[in-house]
Scaffold this active site. Structure first.
Site, PDB file in Angstrom:
ATOM      1  N   CYS A 258      52.042  42.349  38.795  1.00 55.55           N
ATOM      2  CA  CYS A 258      51.924  41.393  37.678  1.00 55.55           C
ATOM      3  C   CYS A 258      50.893  41.967  36.718  1.00 55.55           C
ATOM      4  O   CYS A 258      49.770  41.471  36.613  1.00 55.55           O
ATOM      5  CB  CYS A 258      51.494  40.016  38.170  1.00 55.55           C
ATOM      6  SG  CYS A 258      52.400  39.401  39.591  1.00 55.55           S
ATOM      7  N   PRO A 261      47.867  41.391  31.036  1.00 52.27           N
ATOM      8  CA  PRO A 261      47.947  42.254  29.848  1.00 52.27           C
ATOM      9  C   PRO A 261      47.416  43.658  30.051  1.00 52.27           C
ATOM     10  O   PRO A 261      47.356  44.427  29.104  1.00 52.27           O
ATOM     11  CB  PRO A 261      47.100  41.496  28.832  1.00 52.27           C
ATOM     12  CG  PRO A 261      46.060  40.811  29.660  1.00 52.27           C
ATOM     13  CD  PRO A 261      46.733  40.442  30.948  1.00 52.27           C
ATOM     14  N   CYS A 376      42.904  33.926  39.416  1.00 50.15           N
ATOM     15  CA  CYS A 376      41.708  33.501  38.689  1.00 50.15           C
ATOM     16  C   CYS A 376      41.665  31.972  38.742  1.00 50.15           C
ATOM     17  O   CYS A 376      41.690  31.294  37.721  1.00 50.15           O
ATOM     18  CB  CYS A 376      41.754  33.992  37.240  1.00 50.15           C
ATOM     19  SG  CYS A 376      40.203  33.662  36.375  1.00 50.15           S
TER      20      CYS A 376
END
EC number: 2.1.1.-
Length: 443
Positions: A258, A261, A376
């Site tokens: 994943c 960015p 996160c």
């Protein structure tokens, strides 16, 4: 400028931490005005829920009955009155003038009346008024620290026996965080980066540097690709993925499932380059995949635009990082508007996605290899529950990731939890509330 960013957040779901720096660069304000614009923007967005409740009391009407542009002005004015040293007269007058400038002149009288009423009490007096009749301790804390109650409750549940730390955690979540830089391994050390930027070395990641203030994008080290903006907790995730013990020889096939960015993919790629390994970076969004390509230029990273749940890759990877899409509750201090966008209903679909991604990672990693699962978020449903569910598989061993992190830290890394997984916290470690667990696939 603050109003423009707030409008972009409301109308276009923009991210303030991206929109404001762009505004500041265009405006070329001096340091004091830039600091004021930042405080007004981030402070108002971070306190939005609390400000709305105060505005409702002062205006004697629900905020959803107030035109959104007018409500933004009221929030901005109320924040100045309650949480800055700006004088009441100046705060009210400039907000009324902003209404005229924005073509909302008819609302000027309403804005003036509401703000003058708000100015009649201190922030603590308004908070005390909102707490009347609220007996639940967490509910009272949530009001006083501008957190939705469900988030404060989720934090308390994750803290468990340390729930007495909740006030410290909520306060740290409201404080403006330092800028964290990651030195590019093999190109510059953390010590060298601290010297050239005037920052201080981190204590958890050997590549971390902390800056008290300033625009990191203007630094030569960032412009030249020697460093990137990255929370120290996120650095630890990439480092743990690269350094968790595997069984057998590391053949150098690493995977970031994943990757967008691209922050962790870039750090993982730099570590791979040192080790003679290569990274396959998977990202489902084409736009985010382009960001990964930009972040990993000149590194041994191949970016593939596909769904990580079924990427169609050949299995046999030595290491797989699953930095899973999550609620982001661990990074609220860096994304001031996020706490008011999230709802408890967002969690179950994310958990389902996280489990699918871990299943995919375990199918792609070789026996003896490691999957590093990270979010996160400290929400138990997204962290411990996912790992416990996966650990029921006969071919999964949960490793203790704490020794891996402690072996890298310049100072003793305390408060990581009872293991074998690790939960970082803003109030304990000065990082985002990152969670990570190392899963080794057995025969």
């Amino acid at each position: 400028m603050a109003l423009a960013v707030m409008t972009a957040v409301r109308d276009r779901s923009a991210y303030a931490n991206l929109a404001l720096p762009a505004q500041l660069r265009r405006a070329r304000l001096d340091q004091r005005d830039s600091a004021l614009a930042t405080e007004l923007t981030y402070g108002t967005l971070r306190s939005q829920g609390l400000l709305d409740r105060i505005i409702e009391l002062a205006a004697s009407r629900p905020v959803d009955e107030v035109d959104p542009p007018v409500l933004d002005l009221l929030r901005l004015g109320a924040y100045q009155l309650l949480f800055t040293r700006i004088g009441a007269h100046a705060a009210v007058d400039t907000t009324v003038e902003a209404a005229r400038t924005a073509g909302l002149g008819r609302a000027g009288g309403f804005v003036n009346a509401v703000l003058r009423k708000i100015s009649s009490r201190s922030a603590q007096e308004w908070i005390d008024a909102l707490r009347e009749g609220v007996t639940d301790p967490i509910g009272r804390m949530a009001i006083g620290t501008a957190h939705p109650e469900w988030i404060a409750r989720a934090f308390a549940e994750s803290l468990g026996s340390a729930a007495g730390e909740l006030p410290d955690l909520l306060a740290a979540d409201d404080a403006r965080p330092k800028v964290h830089l990651a030195a590019r391994p093999g190109a510059i050390s953390g010590e060298e980066l601290a010297l050239v930027t005037g920052g201080s070395e981190g204590t958890l990641s050997p590549y971390a540097v902390h800056l008290d203030s300033g625009d990191p994008g203007s630094l030569d080290a960032v412009k030249e690709g020697l460093a990137a903006v990255q929370d120290e907790g996120s650095q630890l995730v990439a480092l743990a993925a690269a350094r968790s013990p595997i069984v057998g020889e590391d053949e150098g096939r690493w995977l970031d499932l994943c990757a967008g960015p691209g922050g962790k993919a870039a750090l993982l790629g730099a570590l791979a380059e040192i080790e003679g390994a290569s990274v396959t970076a998977v990202e489902v969004s084409e736009h985010r995949a382009d960001l990964v390509r930009e972040a990993t230029r000149d590194l041994p990273v191949q970016v593939v635009t596909t769904d990580g749940r079924s990427p169609g890759l050949e299995s046999g990877f030595d290491r797989v990082l699953v930095d899973a899409p999550c609620s982001g509750l661990g990074a609220l201090r860096r994304r001031p508007e996020a706490r008011w966008r999230k709802t408890a209903a967002d969690i179950p679909p994310l958990v389902a996605l996280q489990r699918e991604l871990v299943d995919s990672a375990l199918a792609l990693v070789r026996p003896g290899g490691v999957v590093l699962y990270a979010t996160c978020s400290p929400h138990l449903s997204e962290t411990v529950s996912v790992v416990r569910e996966i650990s029921r598989r006969a071919d999964v061993e949960v490793l203790d990731v704490r020794p891996v992190l402690s072996g890298m830290a310049a100072e003793p890394l305390d408060g990581m939890g009872e293991g074998p997984w690790v939960q970082l916290w803003p109030h304990r470690h000065g990082t985002d509330a990152m969670f990570m667990a190392a899963l080794r696939r057995t025969e």
